[in-house]
Design a protein around this motif. Sequence first.
Motif, short mmCIF file in Angstrom:
data_model
loop_
_atom_site.label_atom_id
_atom_site.label_comp_id
_atom_site.label_asym_id
_atom_site.label_seq_id
_atom_site.Cartn_x
_atom_site.Cartn_y
_atom_site.Cartn_z
N MET A 107 0.84 -1.20 0.00
CA MET A 107 0.00 0.00 0.00
C MET A 107 0.87 1.25 0.00
O MET A 107 1.83 1.36 0.77
N MET A 108 0.52 2.17 -0.88
CA MET A 108 1.24 3.43 -1.00
C MET A 108 0.34 4.57 -0.51
O MET A 108 -0.88 4.50 -0.59
N ILE A 109 0.99 5.60 -0.02
CA ILE A 109 0.26 6.79 0.41
C ILE A 109 0.64 7.95 -0.49
O ILE A 109 1.81 8.12 -0.85
N ASN A 110 -0.35 8.73 -0.88
CA ASN A 110 -0.11 9.87 -1.75
C ASN A 110 -0.66 11.13 -1.09
O ASN A 110 -1.83 11.19 -0.71
N VAL A 111 0.20 12.12 -0.92
CA VAL A 111 -0.19 13.42 -0.38
C VAL A 111 0.03 14.45 -1.49
O VAL A 111 1.14 14.59 -2.02
N SER A 112 -1.03 15.14 -1.87
CA SER A 112 -0.94 16.10 -2.97
C SER A 112 -1.71 17.37 -2.65
O SER A 112 -2.67 17.35 -1.88
N ASN A 113 -1.27 18.45 -3.25
CA ASN A 113 -1.93 19.75 -3.09
C ASN A 113 -2.72 20.04 -4.36
O ASN A 113 -2.14 20.36 -5.40
N LEU A 114 -4.04 19.94 -4.28
CA LEU A 114 -4.90 20.14 -5.44
C LEU A 114 -5.44 21.57 -5.52
O LEU A 114 -6.18 21.89 -6.45
N GLY A 115 -5.07 22.41 -4.57
CA GLY A 115 -5.58 23.77 -4.53
C GLY A 115 -4.77 24.72 -5.40
O GLY A 115 -3.90 24.31 -6.17
N LYS A 116 -5.05 26.02 -5.22
CA LYS A 116 -4.41 27.05 -6.04
C LYS A 116 -3.42 27.89 -5.24
O LYS A 116 -3.01 28.96 -5.67
N GLY A 117 -3.07 27.41 -4.05
CA GLY A 117 -2.11 28.13 -3.22
C GLY A 117 -1.15 27.16 -2.55
O GLY A 117 -1.42 25.96 -2.46
N ILE A 118 -0.03 27.68 -2.09
CA ILE A 118 0.97 26.86 -1.42
C ILE A 118 0.50 26.56 0.01
O ILE A 118 0.11 27.47 0.74
N ALA A 119 0.54 25.29 0.40
CA ALA A 119 0.19 24.89 1.76
C ALA A 119 1.44 24.96 2.62
O ALA A 119 2.45 24.32 2.30
N LYS A 163 3.20 16.59 -5.37
CA LYS A 163 2.76 15.29 -4.84
C LYS A 163 3.91 14.61 -4.11
O LYS A 163 5.07 14.74 -4.51
N VAL A 164 3.56 13.90 -3.05
CA VAL A 164 4.53 13.12 -2.30
C VAL A 164 4.00 11.70 -2.19
O VAL A 164 2.90 11.49 -1.66
N ASP A 165 4.76 10.74 -2.70
CA ASP A 165 4.39 9.32 -2.62
C ASP A 165 5.35 8.60 -1.69
O ASP A 165 6.56 8.89 -1.69
N SER A 166 4.81 7.65 -0.93
CA SER A 166 5.66 6.87 -0.03
C SER A 166 5.01 5.52 0.23
O SER A 166 3.78 5.39 0.21
N PHE A 167 5.87 4.53 0.48
CA PHE A 167 5.37 3.22 0.88
C PHE A 167 4.81 3.31 2.31
O PHE A 167 5.42 3.92 3.19
#
Length: 201
Positions: A107-119, A163-167
């Motif tokens: 299982m992989m985890i994906n963290v991504s910013n889908l908005g229009k500004g920097i988080a 996007k940040v992907d990690s195991f």
Amino acid sequence: MSKLKNERSLIPLVSVIGLVSAPLIFILGMVAGSQIQLSSILTADSLSSWVSALATVAIAVLTFILAKETWYLREAQIEQVNSLRRENIRPSVSVTLKNSDISFNLMMINVSNLGKGIARNVSFKFIDKNGAEFSEGENVIVDHFLRLHIFSNGMHSLGINQKVDSFLFSFFELKGKLEGDDIFTPFFKIVVCSGTLILAT
């Protein structure tokens, strides 16, 4: 609340109708009075002066109401523009689980910013059904999340479309650690925050 707003919206309409009707009623009263021989009380000049005065007052009040409503409309437009501006620079962080392309068990985890500004200063909280935050050792799957640096210590920033992907874990690692080996029973909610702003749950 909606009933109160409806009542407030009717107040200007009722006021306008009343102010417009007042001079008309006055003129009709004068006409009716002249027909019953009360015209000697008011001369033609004085009647004209009264009508002009009442019309001036009515116009002044109507102008005030129009200016007030225009001001409220302007405030609403400013608030709407400010809201659109905030949405245009608002980040939206998404956390998703997916199977690895290498093996179905991974299982992989994906963290991504889908908005229009920097988080910035992104942090993650894991909440149970009662709204309490999980601590280490209370949930096996949450513990796997907390082993990753981004979930335990947060992220300084996450750019637009970054996007940040990690195991995350393998199903074989969970064998014997869950009650009845049921991986679908554990429940938790991830709350994503940027500073003091909640971005997603």
